[in-house]
Write an enzyme that holds these catalytic residues in place. Structure first.
Site, PDB file in Angstrom:
ATOM      1  N   TYR A   1       0.861  -1.185   0.000  1.00 25.62           N
ATOM      2  CA  TYR A   1       0.000   0.000   0.000  1.00 25.62           C
ATOM      3  C   TYR A   1       0.899   1.238   0.000  1.00 25.62           C
ATOM      4  CZ  TYR A   1      -3.927  -3.000   1.535  1.00 25.62           C
ATOM      5  OH  TYR A   1      -4.898  -3.965   1.657  1.00 25.62           O
TER       6      TYR A   1
ATOM      7  N   GLY B   1     -18.783  -3.182  -0.676  1.00 26.28           N
ATOM      8  CA  GLY B   1     -18.892  -3.219  -2.133  1.00 26.28           C
ATOM      9  C   GLY B   1     -18.266  -2.019  -2.792  1.00 26.28           C
TER      10      GLY B   1
END
Length: 297
Positions: free
Chosen positions: A73, A223
């Site tokens: 990351y 989501g």
């Protein structure tokens, strides 16, 4: 080696708030994921260091005890920001990180599972996080070019050397997890896979985790934001004085006792909203309606 016994059965009315990773590492089930501390494609930094520090410290103030990050990351950025904000770490704060993926740019990355590279990546994460031992170290992907036994063996060696406490796997199938358990090289304490209210393709994997008392850290638990506007979530949210996102996260907490979502955000307001999902108590009717929603294949 004996695999962990299953966690005790869970009724969603009980809504347990904690889980013991590896049977001995208690965490609150709603944690914080650090991917949004980095820029698009997990490349570079998002926002200022001061903003990232404030957000991470606020998460801990609000009761987060599981912070999930990864060496790629940024790369390196998220781990460095975690250490800058939270070191020295409070008692009971679990830092989970991942290795095995090398990010080449915002658009490209590759898998690296050679044992010597996994050992080097773990050592680098220890330095960035300012730790002597990483509580939960997850293999970010299995490398198809390296024998699974070699990759798991490298993690066992790191565990045996005291560099990591527990081992996890990221983005695996139920078959891959079962094979790793059958190899019996190192205990598997967690998996991290895509899973949310409308995307339950990993349900067989979840059931296997339940059977072995393995933590399941779902990524994209909202989501990627798509569940925030779902009409059924919105209707149930209105009845609870909550938001649709909170309902989607609460469903995860009620659906299985091993699910430990770590939703990420760069917004203090969204952080507080997400963590507020732990206070939502869904009814049997709520769960029935949510369980019946169309599942993405």
């Amino acid at each position: 080696m004996t695999h962990p016994a299953p966690q005790e059965p869970h009724a969603f009315q009980e809504h347990r708030e904690t889980f013991r990773i590896g049977r001995d590492l208690p965490v609150r089930r709603l944690g914080y994921g650090t991917v949004h501390l980095t820029g698009p494609g997990c490349w570079g930094a998002r926002g200022t260091d001061a903003d990232a520090t404030a957000l991470l410290r606020r998460a801990v103030e609000l009761g987060v005890t599981l912070v999930d990050t990864a060496d790629n990351y940024g790369p390196d950025v998220a781990e460095e920001r975690v250490a800058a904000a939270l070191h020295p770490y409070a008692d009971g704060l679990v830092i989970a990180t991942k290795g095995g993926v090398v990010r080449d740019s915002a658009e490209a990355w590759h898998i690296e599972g050679r044992p010597e590279r996994l050992r080097a990546m773990c050592e680098a994460s220890l330095r960035r996080l300012r730790l002597d031992r990483i509580d939960l170290y997850q293999l970010h992907r299995f490398d198809p070019e390296v024998a699974v036994a070699e990759q798991l063996g490298a993690l066992w060696e790191l565990r045996d050397a005291g560099k990591i406490r527990h081992v996890g796997l990221d983005s695996v199938t139920a078959e891959q997890l079962r094979a790793a358990l059958d190899l019996d090289i190192v205990p598997i304490a967690s998996v991290q896979n895509r899973y949310n209210l409308l995307d339950r393709a990993a349900e067989p994997l979840l059931k296997l985790c339940e059977a072995h008392g393995i933590a399941f850290l779902p990524w994209f638990p909202l989501g990627n934001g798509s569940l925030a506007g779902h009409p059924v979530c919105a209707e149930i949210a209105a009845a609870h004085g909550a938001t649709p996102s909170q309902i989607a996260l609460a469903w995860l907490l009620h659906h299985s006792p091993v699910l430990c979502p770590t939703p990420g955000t760069g917004s203090p307001a969204h952080l507080e909203e997400n963590l507020g999902a732990a206070r939502v108590r869904l009814t049997a009717n709520d769960m029935s309606r949510l369980d019946a929603l169309t599942i993405r294949p």
